[in-house]
Scaffold this motif. Structure first.
Motif, PDB file in Angstrom:
ATOM      1  N   LEU A   1       0.827  -1.208   0.000  1.00 44.36           N
ATOM      2  CA  LEU A   1       0.000   0.000   0.000  1.00 44.36           C
ATOM      3  C   LEU A   1       0.859   1.254   0.000  1.00 44.36           C
ATOM      4  O   LEU A   1       0.498   2.259  -0.601  1.00 44.36           O
ATOM      5  N   ARG A   2       2.036   1.190   0.665  1.00 47.46           N
ATOM      6  CA  ARG A   2       2.915   2.351   0.680  1.00 47.46           C
ATOM      7  C   ARG A   2       3.555   2.569  -0.682  1.00 47.46           C
ATOM      8  O   ARG A   2       3.710   3.690  -1.137  1.00 47.46           O
ATOM      9  N   LYS A   3       3.953   1.488  -1.331  1.00 49.55           N
ATOM     10  CA  LYS A   3       4.693   1.608  -2.581  1.00 49.55           C
ATOM     11  C   LYS A   3       3.828   2.072  -3.734  1.00 49.55           C
ATOM     12  O   LYS A   3       4.244   2.847  -4.563  1.00 49.55           O
ATOM     13  N   SER A   4       2.626   1.548  -3.841  1.00 54.15           N
ATOM     14  CA  SER A   4       1.828   1.877  -5.023  1.00 54.15           C
ATOM     15  C   SER A   4       0.352   1.611  -4.770  1.00 54.15           C
ATOM     16  O   SER A   4      -0.017   0.884  -3.860  1.00 54.15           O
ATOM     17  N   LYS A   5      -0.477   2.217  -5.622  1.00 57.41           N
ATOM     18  CA  LYS A   5      -1.908   1.952  -5.579  1.00 57.41           C
ATOM     19  C   LYS A   5      -2.243   0.945  -6.669  1.00 57.41           C
ATOM     20  O   LYS A   5      -1.617   0.915  -7.725  1.00 57.41           O
ATOM     21  N   ASN A   6      -3.268   0.158  -6.416  1.00 58.93           N
ATOM     22  CA  ASN A   6      -3.742  -0.778  -7.434  1.00 58.93           C
ATOM     23  C   ASN A   6      -4.892  -0.197  -8.240  1.00 58.93           C
ATOM     24  O   ASN A   6      -5.371  -0.822  -9.179  1.00 58.93           O
ATOM     25  N   PHE A   7      -5.393   0.971  -7.823  1.00 56.94           N
ATOM     26  CA  PHE A   7      -6.535   1.619  -8.468  1.00 56.94           C
ATOM     27  C   PHE A   7      -7.722   0.656  -8.552  1.00 56.94           C
ATOM     28  O   PHE A   7      -8.358   0.490  -9.586  1.00 56.94           O
ATOM     29  N   THR A   8      -7.960   0.003  -7.418  1.00 59.46           N
ATOM     30  CA  THR A   8      -9.075  -0.930  -7.295  1.00 59.46           C
ATOM     31  C   THR A   8      -9.867  -0.614  -6.027  1.00 59.46           C
ATOM     32  O   THR A   8      -9.284  -0.415  -4.962  1.00 59.46           O
TER      33      THR A   8
ATOM     34  N   THR B   1     -18.503   6.420 -11.559  1.00 58.27           N
ATOM     35  CA  THR B   1     -17.621   7.391 -10.904  1.00 58.27           C
ATOM     36  C   THR B   1     -16.208   6.843 -10.779  1.00 58.27           C
ATOM     37  O   THR B   1     -15.220   7.555 -11.017  1.00 58.27           O
ATOM     38  N   ALA B   2     -16.092   5.569 -10.410  1.00 57.79           N
ATOM     39  CA  ALA B   2     -14.774   4.932 -10.289  1.00 57.79           C
ATOM     40  C   ALA B   2     -14.059   4.887 -11.643  1.00 57.79           C
ATOM     41  O   ALA B   2     -12.864   5.197 -11.740  1.00 57.79           O
ATOM     42  N   PHE B   3     -14.802   4.518 -12.697  1.00 56.81           N
ATOM     43  CA  PHE B   3     -14.226   4.416 -14.043  1.00 56.81           C
ATOM     44  C   PHE B   3     -13.648   5.754 -14.500  1.00 56.81           C
ATOM     45  O   PHE B   3     -12.539   5.827 -15.030  1.00 56.81           O
ATOM     46  N   LYS B   4     -14.399   6.822 -14.260  1.00 54.75           N
ATOM     47  CA  LYS B   4     -13.941   8.165 -14.660  1.00 54.75           C
ATOM     48  C   LYS B   4     -12.669   8.564 -13.933  1.00 54.75           C
ATOM     49  O   LYS B   4     -11.847   9.324 -14.455  1.00 54.75           O
ATOM     50  N   ALA B   5     -12.499   8.058 -12.717  1.00 54.24           N
ATOM     51  CA  ALA B   5     -11.316   8.394 -11.918  1.00 54.24           C
ATOM     52  C   ALA B   5     -10.173   7.401 -12.135  1.00 54.24           C
ATOM     53  O   ALA B   5      -9.123   7.507 -11.499  1.00 54.24           O
ATOM     54  N   GLY B   6     -10.376   6.410 -13.014  1.00 59.56           N
ATOM     55  CA  GLY B   6      -9.327   5.458 -13.337  1.00 59.56           C
ATOM     56  C   GLY B   6      -9.241   4.255 -12.413  1.00 59.56           C
ATOM     57  O   GLY B   6      -8.207   3.574 -12.353  1.00 59.56           O
ATOM     58  N   TYR B   7     -10.339   3.966 -11.707  1.00 58.35           N
ATOM     59  CA  TYR B   7     -10.373   2.824 -10.791  1.00 58.35           C
ATOM     60  C   TYR B   7     -11.252   1.712 -11.351  1.00 58.35           C
ATOM     61  O   TYR B   7     -12.267   1.973 -11.996  1.00 58.35           O
ATOM     62  N   THR B   8     -10.864   0.469 -11.056  1.00 54.80           N
ATOM     63  CA  THR B   8     -11.747  -0.668 -11.317  1.00 54.80           C
ATOM     64  C   THR B   8     -12.438  -1.037 -10.001  1.00 54.80           C
ATOM     65  O   THR B   8     -12.005  -0.626  -8.923  1.00 54.80           O
ATOM     66  N   VAL B   9     -13.495  -1.831 -10.110  1.00 55.41           N
ATOM     67  CA  VAL B   9     -14.325  -2.139  -8.950  1.00 55.41           C
ATOM     68  C   VAL B   9     -14.504  -3.646  -8.803  1.00 55.41           C
ATOM     69  O   VAL B   9     -14.773  -4.344  -9.787  1.00 55.41           O
ATOM     70  N   ILE B  10     -14.318  -4.148  -7.588  1.00 55.57           N
ATOM     71  CA  ILE B  10     -14.646  -5.540  -7.258  1.00 55.57           C
ATOM     72  C   ILE B  10     -15.941  -5.519  -6.455  1.00 55.57           C
ATOM     73  O   ILE B  10     -15.992  -4.936  -5.370  1.00 55.57           O
ATOM     74  N   ILE B  11     -17.002  -6.129  -6.990  1.00 54.39           N
ATOM     75  CA  ILE B  11     -18.314  -6.090  -6.337  1.00 54.39           C
ATOM     76  C   ILE B  11     -18.593  -7.433  -5.663  1.00 54.39           C
ATOM     77  O   ILE B  11     -18.487  -8.494  -6.295  1.00 54.39           O
ATOM     78  N   CYS B  12     -18.944  -7.385  -4.399  1.00 50.67           N
ATOM     79  CA  CYS B  12     -19.229  -8.597  -3.624  1.00 50.67           C
ATOM     80  C   CYS B  12     -20.554  -8.423  -2.893  1.00 50.67           C
ATOM     81  O   CYS B  12     -20.910  -7.312  -2.506  1.00 50.67           O
TER      82      CYS B  12
ATOM     83  N   THR C   1     -18.585   7.130  -3.720  1.00 46.27           N
ATOM     84  CA  THR C   1     -17.342   6.857  -4.453  1.00 46.27           C
ATOM     85  C   THR C   1     -16.449   8.088  -4.485  1.00 46.27           C
ATOM     86  O   THR C   1     -15.227   7.994  -4.297  1.00 46.27           O
ATOM     87  N   GLU C   2     -17.040   9.246  -4.706  1.00 46.54           N
ATOM     88  CA  GLU C   2     -16.257  10.492  -4.704  1.00 46.54           C
ATOM     89  C   GLU C   2     -15.600  10.714  -3.347  1.00 46.54           C
ATOM     90  O   GLU C   2     -14.432  11.110  -3.261  1.00 46.54           O
ATOM     91  N   LEU C   3     -16.344  10.431  -2.283  1.00 45.36           N
ATOM     92  CA  LEU C   3     -15.811  10.598  -0.930  1.00 45.36           C
ATOM     93  C   LEU C   3     -14.670   9.617  -0.668  1.00 45.36           C
ATOM     94  O   LEU C   3     -13.631   9.986  -0.101  1.00 45.36           O
ATOM     95  N   LEU C   4     -14.848   8.357  -1.087  1.00 45.85           N
ATOM     96  CA  LEU C   4     -13.807   7.348  -0.871  1.00 45.85           C
ATOM     97  C   LEU C   4     -12.536   7.703  -1.640  1.00 45.85           C
ATOM     98  O   LEU C   4     -11.426   7.626  -1.098  1.00 45.85           O
ATOM     99  N   ILE C   5     -12.680   8.105  -2.902  1.00 44.73           N
ATOM    100  CA  ILE C   5     -11.497   8.444  -3.713  1.00 44.73           C
ATOM    101  C   ILE C   5     -10.780   9.661  -3.124  1.00 44.73           C
ATOM    102  O   ILE C   5      -9.544   9.724  -3.118  1.00 44.73           O
TER     103      ILE C   5
END
Length: 341
Positions: free
Chosen positions: A58-65, A88-99, A306-310
């Motif tokens: 987590l310190r070295k890099s983000k996975n954008f997930t 919202t995630a897609f526009k910010a360059g994140y992928t999403v894992i839905i469970c 999503t905006e708040l989390l990002i």
């Protein structure tokens, strides 16, 4: 042994267990027996393997997930919230894992561990009906993984939430029934360990009190709010000595179950019993009679959460203030409650 260099092979050698089994256990595989998994996780924690491994990544890099945990994807509210989250995630360059937890606390705990193993950058969560212990969520905090509650939240300190005003929405729903000449109003409530159902109950009770209607404990029926609970609760309700002429339901699913059964036993809606639900499920507008309900803007809630989390993820160097965003709701009046139209 240097904690930063601990490997699955070290753990395997100490415990005299095959390294592939250690790997599966650390990834929460169902193929590993619980007793063995617990032993491996305990040893990994002792050696600092999992904690340091996650923290360094987590310190070295983000996975954008982003991880998303919802009770049921099939519910209209959650599917529309997910649409807002993904866009919202897609526009910010994140992928999403839905469970989906399927309302199971154990499954929710397991999902959190799986998301940790996948090194997500943050988690959006709406907790299960069974969730009363929050240690698994505190684990996210301890590992500096930001999370935001949406819709169903828990009452613990220093959380960020995107919610509706459940108290106010329930008050308005009950007030509407009173305006439609209902004087003996039952409430089909959800589990009272969850803040949203607790607040919906409080809103119902407050509306009665404001209108000088005596609150009766026996008119409140608590369940998991499934469709069959609507039938079961109506059967209990009809055995009371009161002539109930109004019903406020904590979600649409149980309200629809109640409508179907009341029609079977020839109770007229809204003439005999006026009904209001909650959430505005898709079926609510097409059932006969169409169900009056509280519109919960899932898309807007998903976007805001999503905006708040990002924002929390991208401001990791600073202590981002925790906040609660309240999204407005509205009452949709349909035939199930309209006596005065």
């Amino acid at each position: 042994m240097d904690n930063n260099q601990v490997t699955i092979h070290d753990i395997a050698a100490i415990l005299k267990i095959d390294s592939s089994t250690v790997s599966r256990a650390l990834n929460n595989s169902p193929r590993v027996a619980k007793k063995t998994k617990d032993k491996i996780l305990k040893k990994a924690a002792e050696l600092g393997y999992q904690r340091n491994h996650l923290a360094s990544n987590l310190r070295k890099s983000k996975n954008f997930t982003l991880g998303v945990i919802v009770p049921r994807i099939s519910r209209h509210f959650f599917s529309t919230a997910i649409a807002g989250i993904e866009e919202t995630a897609f526009k910010a360059g994140y992928t999403v894992i839905i469970c989906q937890s399927l309302e199971s606390f154990e499954r929710e705990k397991s999902i959190v561990e799986t998301l940790l193993a996948n090194r997500v950058d943050g988690v959006l969560i709406s907790i299960s009906m069974e969730t009363k212990n929050y240690d698994h969520l505190l684990g996210l905090k301890q590992r500096n993984i930001p999370y935001v509650f949406f819709d169903r939240h828990c009452n613990i300190n220093e959380n960020s939430n995107v919610l509706i005003d459940d108290f106010d929405a329930a008050f308005n729903a009950t007030q509407h029934l009173i305006d439609q000449k209902s004087t003996t109003i039952a409430h089909f409530a959800g589990p009272q360990n969850l803040e949203i159902y607790k607040n919906r109950f409080k809103g119902y009770k407050s509306a009665l009190e404001k209108n000088n209607i005596v609150f009766k404990e026996e008119l409140v029926f608590t369940s998991s709010l499934m469709e069959n609970d609507g039938k079961l609760n109506v059967q209990k309700m009809m055995n009371l000595s009161y002539k109930i002429d109004g019903l406020f339901c904590a979600n649409d699913v149980i309200a629809i179950g109640a409508i179907k059964y009341l029609k079977e036993i020839n109770i007229k809606i809204p003439e005999d019993i006026a009904i209001v639900g909650f959430s505005n499920e898709s079926i609510s507008s097409v059932i006969e009679p169409a169900l009056s309900t509280i519109n919960q803007p899932g898309l807007e809630i998903g976007v805001a959460a999503t905006e708040l989390l990002i924002a929390k993820i991208t401001n990791e160097g600073e202590k981002l203030k925790n906040e609660t965003i309240i999204i407005k709701t509205s009452l949709i009046e349909r035939k199930s409650s309209l006596r005065n139209s």
